[in-house]
Design a protein around this motif. Structure first.
Motif, PDB file in Angstrom:
ATOM      1  N   LEU A   5       0.828  -1.211   0.000  1.00  0.00           N
ATOM      2  CA  LEU A   5       0.000   0.000   0.000  1.00  0.00           C
ATOM      3  C   LEU A   5       0.859   1.256   0.000  1.00  0.00           C
ATOM      4  CD1 LEU A   5      -2.817  -1.020   2.509  1.00  0.00           C
ATOM      5  CD2 LEU A   5      -3.064  -0.619   0.051  1.00  0.00           C
ATOM      6  N   PHE A   6       1.882   1.258   0.830  1.00  0.00           N
ATOM      7  CA  PHE A   6       2.760   2.428   0.906  1.00  0.00           C
ATOM      8  C   PHE A   6       3.509   2.614  -0.415  1.00  0.00           C
ATOM      9  CE2 PHE A   6       6.612   4.738   2.049  1.00  0.00           C
ATOM     10  CZ  PHE A   6       6.050   5.833   2.664  1.00  0.00           C
ATOM     11  N   GLU A   7       4.022   1.532  -0.968  1.00  0.00           N
ATOM     12  CA  GLU A   7       4.735   1.603  -2.236  1.00  0.00           C
ATOM     13  C   GLU A   7       3.808   2.089  -3.349  1.00  0.00           C
ATOM     14  OE1 GLU A   7       6.775  -1.572  -5.206  1.00  0.00           O
ATOM     15  OE2 GLU A   7       7.366  -1.712  -3.101  1.00  0.00           O
ATOM     16  N   PHE A 128      -5.775   9.303  10.884  1.00  0.00           N
ATOM     17  CA  PHE A 128      -4.871   9.271   9.737  1.00  0.00           C
ATOM     18  C   PHE A 128      -3.757  10.308   9.912  1.00  0.00           C
ATOM     19  CE2 PHE A 128      -3.902  10.441   5.212  1.00  0.00           C
ATOM     20  CZ  PHE A 128      -3.269   9.251   4.877  1.00  0.00           C
ATOM     21  N   GLY A 129      -4.118  11.495  10.400  1.00  0.00           N
ATOM     22  CA  GLY A 129      -3.121  12.530  10.665  1.00  0.00           C
ATOM     23  C   GLY A 129      -2.095  12.069  11.685  1.00  0.00           C
ATOM     24  N   LYS A 130      -2.547  11.404  12.740  1.00  0.00           N
ATOM     25  CA  LYS A 130      -1.624  10.872  13.754  1.00  0.00           C
ATOM     26  C   LYS A 130      -0.704   9.818  13.148  1.00  0.00           C
ATOM     27  CE  LYS A 130      -4.659  11.686  17.721  1.00  0.00           C
ATOM     28  NZ  LYS A 130      -5.513  11.054  18.750  1.00  0.00           N
ATOM     29  N   ILE A 134       3.508   9.801  12.718  1.00  0.00           N
ATOM     30  CA  ILE A 134       4.389   8.692  13.116  1.00  0.00           C
ATOM     31  C   ILE A 134       5.217   8.234  11.921  1.00  0.00           C
ATOM     32  CG2 ILE A 134       4.434   6.280  13.876  1.00  0.00           C
ATOM     33  CD1 ILE A 134       1.854   6.963  15.527  1.00  0.00           C
ATOM     34  N   LEU A 135       4.567   8.080  10.781  1.00  0.00           N
ATOM     35  CA  LEU A 135       5.243   7.638   9.568  1.00  0.00           C
ATOM     36  C   LEU A 135       6.349   8.628   9.171  1.00  0.00           C
ATOM     37  CD1 LEU A 135       5.339   5.620   7.225  1.00  0.00           C
ATOM     38  CD2 LEU A 135       3.572   6.976   6.108  1.00  0.00           C
ATOM     39  N   THR A 136       6.044   9.903   9.245  1.00  0.00           N
ATOM     40  CA  THR A 136       7.033  10.927   8.902  1.00  0.00           C
ATOM     41  C   THR A 136       8.226  10.882   9.851  1.00  0.00           C
ATOM     42  OG1 THR A 136       5.286  12.334   8.024  1.00  0.00           O
ATOM     43  CG2 THR A 136       7.363  13.413   8.566  1.00  0.00           C
TER      44      THR A 136
END
Length: 141
Positions: A5-7, A128-130, A134-136
């Motif tokens: 999904l990320f890719e 989703f913002g949270k 975290i992802l960033t």
């Protein structure tokens, strides 16, 4: 599944950027190599780095960075300015000429966000913002 999904998301964002950059844009980017574009993006992402910070980021010599920067300044995509306290230190900044080209993807991303807000609840958007925060953070470490 998360990897795919990320890719997929990254690929679609990148493909849209390159598609718009290559076709029908009124803003042309002249004689910029892939390495120079990477340099411009890193200057933009680092928000006014010094020559030393750029050299450290790319793990290349100061003269090599200076050579690349001077070429991009001549082409009008970068500017440099002195530190107010230490006149030996120069900061780098992308120009409006670069930003006109680079921001061609903004409408696409804005439309994605608008559609996301239409399809998701306020709680889902907040979560989703949270998750993006975290992802960033993880991506930078």
């Amino acid at each position: 599944m998360l990897n795919e999904l990320f890719e997929d998301l990254y690929m679609k964002l990148a493909m849209n950027f390159y598609k718009k950059a290559a076709h029908g844009q009124t803003v042309e980017i002249e004689n910029i190599s892939a390495v120079e574009m990477a340099c411009l993006e890193v200057v933009y992402f680092l928000k006014k780095p010094t020559y030393s910070e750029l050299s450290e980021f790319f793990n290349i010599s100061q003269p090599n960075v200076t050579y690349r920067i001077n070429k991009l300044i001549k082409k009008g995509y970068l500017t440099k300015f002195n530190d107010e306290k230490d006149k030996r230190v120069y900061y780098l900044q992308v120009t409006d000429k670069f930003m006109e080209y680079y921001c061609i993807n903004n409408n696409y991303i804005n439309n994605i966000i608008i559609n996301l807000e239409k399809r998701c609840t306020a709680e889902e958007i907040e979560q989703f913002g949270k998750t993006l925060k975290i992802l960033t953070k993880e991506a930078m470490e």
